[in-house]
Scaffold this motif. Structure first.
Motif, PDB file in Angstrom:
ATOM      1  N   THR A 182       0.842  -1.343   0.113  1.00  0.00           N
ATOM      2  CA  THR A 182       0.000   0.135  -0.021  1.00  0.00           C
ATOM      3  C   THR A 182       0.805   1.144  -0.049  1.00  0.00           C
ATOM      4  O   THR A 182       2.027   1.088   0.389  1.00  0.00           O
ATOM      5  CB  THR A 182      -0.906  -0.119   1.317  1.00  0.00           C
ATOM      6  OG1 THR A 182      -0.215   0.338   2.328  1.00  0.00           O
ATOM      7  CG2 THR A 182      -1.820  -1.332   1.437  1.00  0.00           C
ATOM      8  N   GLU A 183       0.430   2.332  -0.463  1.00  0.00           N
ATOM      9  CA  GLU A 183       0.974   3.472  -0.616  1.00  0.00           C
ATOM     10  C   GLU A 183       0.088   4.765  -0.242  1.00  0.00           C
ATOM     11  O   GLU A 183      -1.141   4.602  -0.884  1.00  0.00           O
ATOM     12  CB  GLU A 183       1.552   3.763  -1.975  1.00  0.00           C
ATOM     13  CG  GLU A 183       2.047   5.055  -2.438  1.00  0.00           C
ATOM     14  CD  GLU A 183       1.934   5.390  -3.839  1.00  0.00           C
ATOM     15  OE1 GLU A 183       1.094   4.992  -4.415  1.00  0.00           O
ATOM     16  OE2 GLU A 183       2.916   5.945  -4.241  1.00  0.00           O
ATOM     17  N   ASP A 184       0.515   5.499   0.735  1.00  0.00           N
ATOM     18  CA  ASP A 184      -0.603   6.780   1.005  1.00  0.00           C
ATOM     19  C   ASP A 184       0.252   7.864   1.298  1.00  0.00           C
ATOM     20  O   ASP A 184       1.379   7.761   2.036  1.00  0.00           O
ATOM     21  CB  ASP A 184      -1.277   6.414   2.298  1.00  0.00           C
ATOM     22  CG  ASP A 184      -2.519   5.374   2.225  1.00  0.00           C
ATOM     23  OD1 ASP A 184      -2.379   4.229   2.358  1.00  0.00           O
ATOM     24  OD2 ASP A 184      -3.536   5.629   1.525  1.00  0.00           O
ATOM     25  N   SER A 213      -4.733   1.869  -0.923  1.00  0.00           N
ATOM     26  CA  SER A 213      -4.520   2.639   0.282  1.00  0.00           C
ATOM     27  C   SER A 213      -4.436   1.555   1.355  1.00  0.00           C
ATOM     28  O   SER A 213      -4.896   0.373   1.267  1.00  0.00           O
ATOM     29  CB  SER A 213      -5.630   3.652   0.577  1.00  0.00           C
ATOM     30  OG  SER A 213      -5.611   4.108   1.844  1.00  0.00           O
ATOM     31  N   LYS A 271      -7.948   7.947  -2.473  1.00  0.00           N
ATOM     32  CA  LYS A 271      -6.646   7.970  -2.785  1.00  0.00           C
ATOM     33  C   LYS A 271      -6.281   8.320  -4.320  1.00  0.00           C
ATOM     34  O   LYS A 271      -5.717   9.081  -4.733  1.00  0.00           O
ATOM     35  CB  LYS A 271      -5.960   6.902  -2.255  1.00  0.00           C
ATOM     36  CG  LYS A 271      -4.394   6.807  -2.915  1.00  0.00           C
ATOM     37  CD  LYS A 271      -3.778   5.507  -2.695  1.00  0.00           C
ATOM     38  CE  LYS A 271      -2.772   5.082  -3.669  1.00  0.00           C
ATOM     39  NZ  LYS A 271      -1.838   5.776  -3.681  1.00  0.00           N
ATOM     40  N   TYR A 320      -7.282  11.660  -5.686  1.00  0.00           N
ATOM     41  CA  TYR A 320      -6.257  12.732  -5.308  1.00  0.00           C
ATOM     42  C   TYR A 320      -5.055  12.479  -5.979  1.00  0.00           C
ATOM     43  O   TYR A 320      -4.571  13.576  -6.322  1.00  0.00           O
ATOM     44  CB  TYR A 320      -6.156  12.564  -3.823  1.00  0.00           C
ATOM     45  CG  TYR A 320      -4.894  13.450  -3.326  1.00  0.00           C
ATOM     46  CD1 TYR A 320      -3.712  12.910  -3.149  1.00  0.00           C
ATOM     47  CD2 TYR A 320      -4.956  14.830  -3.432  1.00  0.00           C
ATOM     48  CE1 TYR A 320      -2.731  13.607  -2.628  1.00  0.00           C
ATOM     49  CE2 TYR A 320      -3.898  15.733  -3.112  1.00  0.00           C
ATOM     50  CZ  TYR A 320      -2.774  14.926  -2.826  1.00  0.00           C
ATOM     51  OH  TYR A 320      -1.715  15.906  -2.595  1.00  0.00           O
ATOM     52  N   ASP A 321      -4.797  11.315  -6.062  1.00  0.00           N
ATOM     53  CA  ASP A 321      -3.325  11.230  -7.034  1.00  0.00           C
ATOM     54  C   ASP A 321      -3.340  11.518  -8.305  1.00  0.00           C
ATOM     55  O   ASP A 321      -2.558  12.333  -8.739  1.00  0.00           O
ATOM     56  CB  ASP A 321      -3.000   9.714  -6.895  1.00  0.00           C
ATOM     57  CG  ASP A 321      -2.312   9.064  -5.582  1.00  0.00           C
ATOM     58  OD1 ASP A 321      -2.131   7.817  -5.398  1.00  0.00           O
ATOM     59  OD2 ASP A 321      -2.309   9.873  -4.717  1.00  0.00           O
ATOM     60  N   TYR A 323      -9.687  12.474   1.469  1.00  0.00           N
ATOM     61  CA  TYR A 323      -8.966  11.376   1.326  1.00  0.00           C
ATOM     62  C   TYR A 323      -8.291  11.189   2.701  1.00  0.00           C
ATOM     63  O   TYR A 323      -8.197  10.063   3.335  1.00  0.00           O
ATOM     64  CB  TYR A 323      -7.820  11.362   0.247  1.00  0.00           C
ATOM     65  CG  TYR A 323      -6.577  10.645   0.051  1.00  0.00           C
ATOM     66  CD1 TYR A 323      -5.285  10.934  -0.019  1.00  0.00           C
ATOM     67  CD2 TYR A 323      -6.688   9.102   0.676  1.00  0.00           C
ATOM     68  CE1 TYR A 323      -4.459  10.279   0.048  1.00  0.00           C
ATOM     69  CE2 TYR A 323      -5.703   8.337   0.747  1.00  0.00           C
ATOM     70  CZ  TYR A 323      -4.614   8.903   0.163  1.00  0.00           C
ATOM     71  OH  TYR A 323      -3.335   8.189   0.368  1.00  0.00           O
TER      72      TYR A 323
END
Lengths: 210, 116
Positions: free
Chosen positions: A36-38, B45, B54, B57-58, B86
């Motif tokens: 995961t990436e946040d 996420s 997410k 937003y990205d 987010y």
């Protein structure tokens, strides 16, 4: 005891491309261990720098000899923080990455500086430094050596992942964007892994665990 | 340098007319996609419910970053709203999973390292 590792590489891409690719490098074929990436914090400062914090979750598969040292219920996930500062005026991206948990087993901190150049705009210089340590009593050295070998191997994967993201951004087939310094690091990582495997007297051949 | 997900594949619509006596012709269309540049799923996420927020937003951020921020354009940030939604989601997930991120100084461990 802390192992320090430092390397320098030139990336054959403009700094703007490198920084854009930095945000978009996950997922890539070399990052299957990143789950995961946040983005958990972001701010543009008064002097137009971008501060960000990313939280990553990675798998943490250990070799069998290390797994036996730890409780069965230990989490297989590692949480990693990546803080970064983008300075578009000075064309520098500084990142600092470290693991939040499993720090007793191994603490890996890495600082990277991606620097663009006015004289050579088609190239970006990358300087990486890493500090690796473990405080497991009695097992420190093999774990550090393992950690170092894995870290070097991960660096190669990370560069391949960034290459991949860069070539996607530029709409080209993936091509070699790095000079040979990375290839040397890869050879050294393989050697280190082999040394470690024989030192630990584990019969299986060295594998990539993360 | 937009990286909007919508532009990943171009669609070419090939229409065949399928005639049936006494009825208005119906078109059978097949959609042929150009091969995508990459065929990997996007990142998730850490909060399962936050993934869509997410990605929205990205997408906004990547566009703003390349087209505005890097060019020195300091006009407003179009992503404030999507970031807010987010963050509300992901910060709740972080608390729920007890991820020890609270109170960690920005660039924390860097402070005791020598200058690069």
């Amino acid at each position: 005891m802390v192992k320090y590792f430092c390397s320098s590489t030139d990336i054959r891409s403009t700094w703007d491309h490198v920084v854009s690719a930095f945000w978009q490098r996950y997922p890539n074929p070399f990052s299957t261990h990143v789950l995961t990436e946040d983005v958990v914090y972001r701010e543009v400062t008064a002097d137009h720098r971008l501060l960000s914090r990313r939280l990553l979750m990675k798998t943490n598969r250990l070799p069998r000899w290390a797994e036996r040292l730890f409780p069965a219920g230990m989490s297989r996930s590692v949480y990693i923080i990546e803080d970064s500062i983008v300075d578009p005026v000075n064309k520098s991206l500084t990142t600092y990455t470290w693991n939040l948990n499993h720090t007793t087993l191994m603490s890996v901190e890495e600082r990277c500086v991606f620097q663009g150049s006015v004289e050579h705009p088609a190239t970006t210089q990358l300087k990486r430094e890493a500090w690796i340590s473990s405080s497991i009593y009695g097992f420190s050295k093999p774990i550090q050596e393992f950690g170092l070998a894995r870290f070097k191997s991960n660096q190669v994967k990370a560069m391949k992942g960034l290459e991949y993201a860069l070539s996607n951004l530029q709409g080209e087939a993936p091509q070699r964007l790095l000079r040979d310094t990375v290839k040397d690091a890869s050879e050294k990582a393989k050697e280190a892994a082999k040394t470690l495997a024989s030192a630990a007297a584990v019969p299986q051949k060295p594998r990539q665990f993360i | 340098m937009a990286h909007s997900k919508e532009s990943h594949s171009a669609h070419v619509v090939v229409a065949d007319r399928v005639g049936t006596a006494g009825r208005s012709s119906r078109f059978r269309s097949s959609v042929v996609s150009e091969p995508k540049r990459c065929f990997f799923p996007e990142m998730n996420s850490v909060g399962e419910a936050c993934t869509e927020l997410k990605r929205e937003y990205d997408t906004c951020f990547n566009r703003w970053f390349a087209e505005k921020f890097l060019k020195g354009d300091r006009s407003g940030d179009p992503c404030t709203e999507s970031f807010r939604k987010y963050q509300r989601c992901v910060q709740a997930a972080i608390k729920e999973k007890e991820i020890p991120i609270d109170g960690v100084d920005f660039m924390g461990p860097n402070k005791d390292k020598p200058e690069s």
